[in-house]
Design a protein around this motif. Structure first.
Motif, PDB file in Angstrom:
ATOM      1  N   TRP A 139      10.642   9.884  18.477  1.00 48.71           N
ATOM      2  CA  TRP A 139      11.023   9.190  17.248  1.00 48.71           C
ATOM      3  C   TRP A 139      12.072   8.121  17.518  1.00 48.71           C
ATOM      4  CZ3 TRP A 139       9.049   7.923  12.946  1.00 48.71           C
ATOM      5  CH2 TRP A 139       9.854   7.405  11.925  1.00 48.71           C
ATOM      6  N   LEU A 140      13.030   8.401  18.411  1.00 43.51           N
ATOM      7  CA  LEU A 140      14.047   7.407  18.742  1.00 43.51           C
ATOM      8  C   LEU A 140      13.426   6.184  19.412  1.00 43.51           C
ATOM      9  CD1 LEU A 140      16.985   9.634  20.069  1.00 43.51           C
ATOM     10  CD2 LEU A 140      16.804   8.492  17.842  1.00 43.51           C
ATOM     11  N   THR A 141      12.308   6.374  20.100  1.00 42.84           N
ATOM     12  CA  THR A 141      11.609   5.251  20.711  1.00 42.84           C
ATOM     13  C   THR A 141      11.122   4.265  19.659  1.00 42.84           C
ATOM     14  OG1 THR A 141      10.921   6.625  22.585  1.00 42.84           O
ATOM     15  CG2 THR A 141       9.654   4.621  22.205  1.00 42.84           C
ATOM     16  N   VAL A 142      10.781   4.753  18.479  1.00 42.27           N
ATOM     17  CA  VAL A 142      10.402   3.888  17.359  1.00 42.27           C
ATOM     18  C   VAL A 142      11.644   3.375  16.635  1.00 42.27           C
ATOM     19  CG1 VAL A 142       9.166   3.765  15.161  1.00 42.27           C
ATOM     20  CG2 VAL A 142       8.223   5.108  17.047  1.00 42.27           C
ATOM     21  N   ALA A 143      12.588   4.273  16.370  1.00 40.92           N
ATOM     22  CA  ALA A 143      13.737   3.933  15.538  1.00 40.92           C
ATOM     23  C   ALA A 143      14.673   2.922  16.195  1.00 40.92           C
ATOM     24  CB  ALA A 143      14.512   5.208  15.190  1.00 40.92           C
ATOM     25  N   ALA A 144      14.819   2.995  17.522  1.00 39.91           N
ATOM     26  CA  ALA A 144      15.775   2.112  18.194  1.00 39.91           C
ATOM     27  C   ALA A 144      15.407   0.636  18.060  1.00 39.91           C
ATOM     28  CB  ALA A 144      15.917   2.517  19.665  1.00 39.91           C
ATOM     29  N   PRO A 145      14.174   0.214  18.369  1.00 43.42           N
ATOM     30  CA  PRO A 145      13.856  -1.210  18.190  1.00 43.42           C
ATOM     31  C   PRO A 145      13.853  -1.645  16.727  1.00 43.42           C
ATOM     32  CG  PRO A 145      11.916   0.020  18.918  1.00 43.42           C
ATOM     33  CD  PRO A 145      13.082   0.926  19.056  1.00 43.42           C
ATOM     34  N   VAL A 146      13.479  -0.735  15.817  1.00 38.86           N
ATOM     35  CA  VAL A 146      13.554  -1.072  14.390  1.00 38.86           C
ATOM     36  C   VAL A 146      15.004  -1.327  14.000  1.00 38.86           C
ATOM     37  CG1 VAL A 146      13.216  -0.195  12.044  1.00 38.86           C
ATOM     38  CG2 VAL A 146      11.443   0.156  13.770  1.00 38.86           C
ATOM     39  N   ASN A 147      15.917  -0.470  14.483  1.00 38.73           N
ATOM     40  CA  ASN A 147      17.342  -0.648  14.224  1.00 38.73           C
ATOM     41  C   ASN A 147      17.817  -2.006  14.757  1.00 38.73           C
ATOM     42  OD1 ASN A 147      20.174   1.640  14.558  1.00 38.73           O
ATOM     43  ND2 ASN A 147      20.175  -0.510  14.099  1.00 38.73           N
ATOM     44  N   LEU A 148      17.418  -2.325  15.988  1.00 38.47           N
ATOM     45  CA  LEU A 148      17.838  -3.582  16.604  1.00 38.47           C
ATOM     46  C   LEU A 148      17.339  -4.783  15.811  1.00 38.47           C
ATOM     47  CD1 LEU A 148      19.055  -5.194  18.957  1.00 38.47           C
ATOM     48  CD2 LEU A 148      16.883  -4.899  20.166  1.00 38.47           C
ATOM     49  N   LEU A 149      16.062  -4.783  15.459  1.00 41.83           N
ATOM     50  CA  LEU A 149      15.509  -5.910  14.709  1.00 41.83           C
ATOM     51  C   LEU A 149      16.130  -6.027  13.325  1.00 41.83           C
ATOM     52  CD1 LEU A 149      11.719  -5.812  15.654  1.00 41.83           C
ATOM     53  CD2 LEU A 149      13.427  -7.497  16.348  1.00 41.83           C
ATOM     54  N   THR A 150      16.457  -4.890  12.718  1.00 42.59           N
ATOM     55  CA  THR A 150      17.117  -4.914  11.409  1.00 42.59           C
ATOM     56  C   THR A 150      18.455  -5.627  11.492  1.00 42.59           C
ATOM     57  OG1 THR A 150      16.049  -2.870  10.669  1.00 42.59           O
ATOM     58  CG2 THR A 150      18.112  -3.471   9.588  1.00 42.59           C
TER      59      THR A 150
END
Length: 266
Positions: free
Chosen positions: A160-171
């Motif tokens: 899940w962190l593999t998905v959440a980390a780039p989403v966090n960065l792009l946000t």
């Protein structure tokens, strides 16, 4: 896999695993109940113009938290023997659990750089520890408790962190206007989706474990659901990536495992 009774130092480490797991779970619930700062959902929605995940996808945290508590409580039981995997993954899991716990107040008070450092730090520490133990993980039998009570909960979190980390960065970079201009926002989102899917397949090829890839596929389905009406090319790219991940991890886990790595039931 050899097991021993835990020493006093190992027992202390186990208690810290339990404490950090409780911290990660409780602080998230405390933010919701007490309402201090913005919620994680509000933080994510604040600047989600580049890449968005549907809200229902975040329900996976309930499953992850529950399985993490199984992992932590098992270690707190003195009768649980010390195994090489418990020892190898113990301290990395403490660091990761503390990081995801502290991410909640960081998001609540909009400490944007801190959220990026914490979530990527948590991912890299945990994923690095799992990959370092890839051979031991592949050798676990289907009935081995370390497979279901140690590796699975940590792999679910890493996925899940593999998905959440780039989403966090792009946000964060979108909200601050720092998204590099040599690609349009949709292209950056597609690059992130492709990188997430590729990571899922590469890691699964090493671990031969469904637990890592399944949350990744779930997150990509969440992107598809969120972007259908707003950005169809991105939505269907995410859907295609989710299907590739699902098919890929099934093939890697069940069809391409070398005979030398086939576990024996113990």
């Amino acid at each position: 896999m050899p097991t021993t009774a835990p020493t006093s130092a190992e027992a202390t480490r186990r208690l810290l695993v339990l404490a950090s797991a409780l911290f990660a779970v409780v602080i998230g619930q405390a933010q919701v109940l007490m309402g201090w700062g913005q919620s994680p959902a509000e933080f994510a929605a604040d600047s989600d113009a580049t890449l968005r995940v549907a809200g229902f996808a975040f329900a996976i945290w309930g499953i992850i938290y529950l399985w993490l508590m199984v992992y932590a409580v098992r270690q707190a039981i003195p009768a649980t023997p010390e195994t090489p995997l418990l020892k190898a993954l113990g301290w990395p899991s403490v660091i990761t659990l503390l990081a995801i716990g502290w991410w909640v107040p960081a998001a609540a008070f909009d400490w944007e750089i801190s959220t990026i450092v914490l979530i990527f730090g948590a991912l890299l520490v945990l994923l690095g520890a799992l990959l370092a133990q890839a051979e031991a993980i592949r050798s676990l039998s289907r009935r081995n408790r370390d497979r279901w009570m140690t590796v699975w909960p940590l792999a679910l979190l890493a996925g899940w962190l593999t998905v959440a980390a780039p989403v966090n960065l792009l946000t964060v970079v979108t909200g601050n206007g720092d998204l590099p201009g040599f690609l349009p926002p949709t292209a950056w989102a597609i690059v992130a989706v492709a990188a997430v899917a590729a990571t899922a397949l590469l890691v699964t090829a090493r671990l031969r474990l469904l637990a890592y890839g399944l949350p990744v596929a779930w997150g990509l389905i969440g992107v598809f659901a969120a972007e259908q009406t707003r950005n169809a090319p991105l939505a269907f790219t995410a859907l295609g990536a989710a299907l590739v991940v699902l098919v890929g991890i099934i093939v890697l886990v069940f069809r391409l495992r070398p005979r030398s790595e086939q576990p024996t039931v113990t």
